[in-house]
Design an enzyme around this catalytic site. Sequence first.
Site, PDB file in Angstrom:
ATOM      1  N   ARG A   1      11.551   1.768  -0.090  1.00 58.63           N
ATOM      2  CA  ARG A   1      10.834   1.357  -1.252  1.00 58.63           C
ATOM      3  C   ARG A   1      11.599   0.144  -2.275  1.00 58.63           C
ATOM      4  O   ARG A   1      10.870  -0.448  -2.701  1.00 58.63           O
ATOM      5  CB  ARG A   1      11.047   2.749  -2.205  1.00 58.63           C
ATOM      6  CG  ARG A   1      10.172   3.925  -1.773  1.00 58.63           C
ATOM      7  CD  ARG A   1      10.045   4.903  -2.891  1.00 58.63           C
ATOM      8  NE  ARG A   1       9.617   6.213  -2.301  1.00 58.63           N
ATOM      9  CZ  ARG A   1       8.554   6.711  -2.237  1.00 58.63           C
ATOM     10  NH1 ARG A   1       7.568   5.840  -2.101  1.00 58.63           N
ATOM     11  NH2 ARG A   1       8.189   7.916  -1.696  1.00 58.63           N
TER      12      ARG A   1
ATOM     13  N   ASP B   1      -5.848   4.027   0.864  1.00 55.44           N
ATOM     14  CA  ASP B   1      -5.970   3.552   2.501  1.00 55.44           C
ATOM     15  C   ASP B   1      -7.567   4.625   2.662  1.00 55.44           C
ATOM     16  O   ASP B   1      -8.515   3.982   2.872  1.00 55.44           O
ATOM     17  CB  ASP B   1      -4.740   4.585   2.953  1.00 55.44           C
ATOM     18  CG  ASP B   1      -4.652   4.614   4.320  1.00 55.44           C
ATOM     19  OD1 ASP B   1      -5.417   3.972   5.190  1.00 55.44           O
ATOM     20  OD2 ASP B   1      -3.936   5.420   4.920  1.00 55.44           O
TER      21      ASP B   1
ATOM     22  N   GLU C   1      -2.257   2.405  -8.784  1.00 58.65           N
ATOM     23  CA  GLU C   1      -1.841   2.822  -7.638  1.00 58.65           C
ATOM     24  C   GLU C   1      -1.373   1.800  -6.638  1.00 58.65           C
ATOM     25  O   GLU C   1      -1.473   0.685  -6.656  1.00 58.65           O
ATOM     26  CB  GLU C   1      -3.118   3.548  -6.822  1.00 58.65           C
ATOM     27  CG  GLU C   1      -3.164   4.076  -5.540  1.00 58.65           C
ATOM     28  CD  GLU C   1      -2.181   5.422  -5.052  1.00 58.65           C
ATOM     29  OE1 GLU C   1      -1.115   5.164  -5.670  1.00 58.65           O
ATOM     30  OE2 GLU C   1      -2.723   6.511  -4.705  1.00 58.65           O
ATOM     31  N   ASP C   2      -0.365   2.365  -5.757  1.00 59.64           N
ATOM     32  CA  ASP C   2       0.134   1.073  -4.745  1.00 59.64           C
ATOM     33  C   ASP C   2      -0.637   0.900  -3.696  1.00 59.64           C
ATOM     34  O   ASP C   2      -0.931  -0.296  -3.482  1.00 59.64           O
ATOM     35  CB  ASP C   2       1.438   1.520  -4.098  1.00 59.64           C
ATOM     36  CG  ASP C   2       1.372   2.959  -3.423  1.00 59.64           C
ATOM     37  OD1 ASP C   2       0.353   3.636  -3.725  1.00 59.64           O
ATOM     38  OD2 ASP C   2       2.413   3.618  -2.842  1.00 59.64           O
TER      39      ASP C   2
ATOM     40  N   PHE D   1       0.339   0.376   8.835  1.00 55.89           N
ATOM     41  CA  PHE D   1       1.324   0.938   7.956  1.00 55.89           C
ATOM     42  C   PHE D   1       2.170  -0.259   7.212  1.00 55.89           C
ATOM     43  O   PHE D   1       2.956  -0.596   8.156  1.00 55.89           O
ATOM     44  CB  PHE D   1       2.066   2.240   8.722  1.00 55.89           C
ATOM     45  CG  PHE D   1       2.863   3.152   7.693  1.00 55.89           C
ATOM     46  CD1 PHE D   1       2.054   4.135   7.242  1.00 55.89           C
ATOM     47  CD2 PHE D   1       3.972   2.729   7.472  1.00 55.89           C
ATOM     48  CE1 PHE D   1       2.685   4.909   6.250  1.00 55.89           C
ATOM     49  CE2 PHE D   1       4.943   3.491   6.676  1.00 55.89           C
ATOM     50  CZ  PHE D   1       4.174   4.623   6.053  1.00 55.89           C
TER      51      PHE D   1
HETATM   52  P1  5GP Z   1      -5.282   7.779   0.687  1.00 53.89           P
HETATM   53  O1  5GP Z   1      -5.482   9.156   0.039  1.00 53.89           O
HETATM   54  O2  5GP Z   1      -6.029   6.566   0.136  1.00 53.89           O
HETATM   55  O3  5GP Z   1      -5.518   7.820   2.323  1.00 53.89           O
HETATM   56  O4  5GP Z   1      -3.575   7.387   0.835  1.00 53.89           O
HETATM   57  C1  5GP Z   1      -3.076   6.955  -0.365  1.00 53.89           C
HETATM   58  C2  5GP Z   1      -1.599   7.381  -0.502  1.00 53.89           C
HETATM   59  O5  5GP Z   1      -1.199   7.220   0.870  1.00 53.89           O
HETATM   60  C3  5GP Z   1      -0.778   6.357  -1.033  1.00 53.89           C
HETATM   61  O6  5GP Z   1      -0.731   6.506  -2.183  1.00 53.89           O
HETATM   62  C4  5GP Z   1       0.528   5.987  -0.158  1.00 53.89           C
HETATM   63  O7  5GP Z   1       1.366   7.121  -0.749  1.00 53.89           O
HETATM   64  C5  5GP Z   1      -0.038   6.629   1.271  1.00 53.89           C
HETATM   65  N1  5GP Z   1      -0.088   5.516   2.132  1.00 53.89           N
HETATM   66  C6  5GP Z   1      -1.313   5.122   2.740  1.00 53.89           C
HETATM   67  N2  5GP Z   1      -1.307   3.971   3.521  1.00 53.89           N
HETATM   68  C7  5GP Z   1      -0.157   3.815   3.203  1.00 53.89           C
HETATM   69  C8  5GP Z   1       0.766   2.653   4.004  1.00 53.89           C
HETATM   70  O8  5GP Z   1       0.433   1.874   4.798  1.00 53.89           O
HETATM   71  N3  5GP Z   1       2.211   2.836   3.616  1.00 53.89           N
HETATM   72  C9  5GP Z   1       2.785   3.673   3.096  1.00 53.89           C
HETATM   73  N4  5GP Z   1       4.224   3.671   2.743  1.00 53.89           N
HETATM   74  N5  5GP Z   1       1.976   4.805   2.648  1.00 53.89           N
HETATM   75  C10 5GP Z   1       0.696   4.804   2.701  1.00 53.89           C
END
Ligand code: 5GP
Length: 180
Positions: A168, A106, A102-103, A155
């Site tokens: 990206r 959050d 995963e990238d 972010f």
């Molecule tokens: P989560 O479900 O953990 O809240 O979020 C995961 C997904 O939200 C990540 O795979 C990504 O696509 C998006 N995301 C969360 N934080 C960021 C951020 O700071 N920047 C970007 N571009 N995407 C984010």
Amino acid sequence: MAPLKHNKLIDQQKIAKRVHELGREITSFIDRENLKDELVAVCVLKGSFVFFSDLVRAIDADLATEFLGVASYGDGMKSSGEVKVTLDLTSSIEGRTVLLIEDIVDTGLTMEFLMKTLQARKPRKILTCTLLLKPSALKTDFKPDFVGFEIPNDFVIGYGLDYQGFYRNLPYIAQVQSLN
Ligand code: 5GP
């Protein structure tokens, strides 16, 4: 779209160094735990495609690659909390070791959802690796096995991470200052 104001947070050299370290950590874990057979690296699209392509080349093991599309964010900067699969795996993971890449984690909701979805398919084990983790944003008990960098709850864009589909291709990771 008007350009976003952003500050460089993690430069290319730092990313490359950490990705190679992660590759070594993952390789030795897989060796130690005897997980070499039937290893499949899963790229969580879209954000992970850059990290994934660098990381798999830093892992010294035979592995298959698969791609899993998920959408958890709208076009804005807040997690919707809703996750849906937009592209599924093309092969069975039953009995295999899955390395889920995963990238960014959050809230952790996406990974919690993916773990549940993939566990139901009876893999031997699921290992998780995220390039970025925002510890103060976590809303679940999800803990990745391998983490590249812990970052503040801001972010970020670049190295695969987007804002409204753009940025990206930035070779570094940047913090967004404000939205125009
Ligand atoms: P989560 O479900 O953990 O809240 O979020 C995961 C997904 O939200 C990540 O795979 C990504 O696509 C998006 N995301 C969360 N934080 C960021 C951020 O700071 N920047 C970007 N571009 N995407 C984010």
